[in-house]
Design a protein around this motif. Structure first.
Motif, short mmCIF file in Angstrom:
data_model
loop_
_atom_site.label_atom_id
_atom_site.label_comp_id
_atom_site.label_asym_id
_atom_site.label_seq_id
_atom_site.Cartn_x
_atom_site.Cartn_y
_atom_site.Cartn_z
N TYR A 21 0.83 -1.21 0.00
CA TYR A 21 0.00 0.00 0.00
C TYR A 21 0.86 1.25 0.00
N TYR A 22 1.90 1.26 0.80
CA TYR A 22 2.78 2.43 0.86
C TYR A 22 3.47 2.66 -0.48
N ALA A 23 3.98 1.60 -1.10
CA ALA A 23 4.68 1.75 -2.38
C ALA A 23 3.74 2.24 -3.48
N GLU A 24 2.49 1.77 -3.47
CA GLU A 24 1.55 2.19 -4.51
C GLU A 24 1.03 3.60 -4.29
N GLN A 25 0.71 3.93 -3.04
CA GLN A 25 0.04 5.21 -2.79
C GLN A 25 1.02 6.36 -2.54
N LYS A 26 2.08 6.15 -1.82
CA LYS A 26 2.99 7.24 -1.46
C LYS A 26 4.14 7.40 -2.46
N ILE A 27 4.73 6.28 -2.91
CA ILE A 27 5.88 6.35 -3.80
C ILE A 27 5.45 6.38 -5.26
N GLY A 28 4.30 5.79 -5.57
CA GLY A 28 3.81 5.77 -6.94
C GLY A 28 4.24 4.56 -7.74
N TRP A 29 4.61 3.47 -7.08
CA TRP A 29 4.99 2.25 -7.79
C TRP A 29 3.75 1.36 -7.91
N ALA A 30 2.79 1.76 -8.73
CA ALA A 30 1.52 1.04 -8.82
C ALA A 30 1.43 0.25 -10.11
N GLY A 31 0.57 -0.75 -10.09
CA GLY A 31 0.29 -1.52 -11.28
C GLY A 31 0.89 -2.90 -11.24
N PRO A 32 0.47 -3.77 -12.14
CA PRO A 32 1.02 -5.12 -12.19
C PRO A 32 2.41 -5.12 -12.82
N THR A 33 3.21 -6.08 -12.45
CA THR A 33 4.55 -6.17 -13.03
C THR A 33 4.48 -6.86 -14.38
N ASP A 34 5.36 -6.48 -15.26
CA ASP A 34 5.45 -7.06 -16.59
C ASP A 34 6.92 -7.31 -16.89
N ILE A 35 7.33 -8.56 -16.80
CA ILE A 35 8.75 -8.90 -16.97
C ILE A 35 9.21 -8.60 -18.39
N GLU A 36 8.37 -8.85 -19.37
CA GLU A 36 8.78 -8.60 -20.76
C GLU A 36 9.02 -7.10 -21.00
N ALA A 37 8.16 -6.25 -20.44
CA ALA A 37 8.35 -4.81 -20.59
C ALA A 37 9.62 -4.36 -19.87
N PHE A 38 9.92 -4.96 -18.74
CA PHE A 38 11.14 -4.59 -18.03
C PHE A 38 12.38 -5.00 -18.81
N LEU A 39 12.34 -6.17 -19.44
CA LEU A 39 13.51 -6.63 -20.18
C LEU A 39 13.75 -5.82 -21.45
N THR A 40 12.69 -5.29 -22.06
CA THR A 40 12.90 -4.46 -23.25
C THR A 40 13.42 -3.08 -22.91
N VAL A 41 12.94 -2.48 -21.83
CA VAL A 41 13.41 -1.16 -21.40
C VAL A 41 13.73 -1.26 -19.90
N PRO A 42 14.94 -1.74 -19.54
CA PRO A 42 15.22 -1.97 -18.13
C PRO A 42 15.59 -0.71 -17.35
#
Length: 153
Positions: free
Chosen positions: A71-92
């Protein structure tokens, strides 16, 4: 006349360095813990109380703390949403030094921290209990290391 050590008013430099306050306090704490480990015996009451406290600790540590982190990471820091490994590997990587990871990279860091908060208490309980058992065995005069097996004796 040289006074005995108990009657001296000040200590020499060698005496001061060998008896620092931190060493005395650490020695006192270690002695108290060793005394407790040497004499402790389980009773039904202490075992049930310990089991309830351990269950409460594991419940808090493995459920509430990771949930709070998410909750803290999504609401206060802004790290929200599902993870996508393929998107991370294309633009790490991010765009600058102040933004070192891509948005998906931050989500993976968030999830890695949550997994660490979930598994660390279990590992900590296992490691501490094994260390205390081995320490108690050494204090009570048991074998410090297991005997090798195999062969004729």
């Amino acid at each position: 006349m040289i006074l005995p050590l108990t009657e001296r008013t000040s200590m020499g430099q060698i005496d001061v360095t060998s008896k620092s306050r931190t060493k005395q306090r650490a020695g006192g704490v270690k002695a108290r813990i060793e005394g407790f480990l040497r004499t402790f015996e389980w009773t039904w009451t202490s075992a049930v109380t310990f089991a309830l406290v351990l269950t409460f600790f594991l419940l808090i540590a493995t459920s509430i703390m990771p949930s709070f982190w998410m909750y803290y990471a999504e609401q206060k820091i802004g790290w929200a949403g599902p993870t996508d490994i393929e998107a991370f590997l294309t633009v790490p990587f991010g765009t600058s030094i102040t933004n070192p990871l891509s948005p998906d990279g931050y989500l993976m860091v968030r999830d890695a921290i949550a997994m660490g908060l979930t598994t660390l208490p279990f590992v900590l309980v296992l490691v501490v209990s094994a260390a205390l058992q081995n320490w108690r065995k050494k204090l009570r005069g048991g074998q410090s290391a297991a005997r090798p097996s195999g062969g004729y004796r």
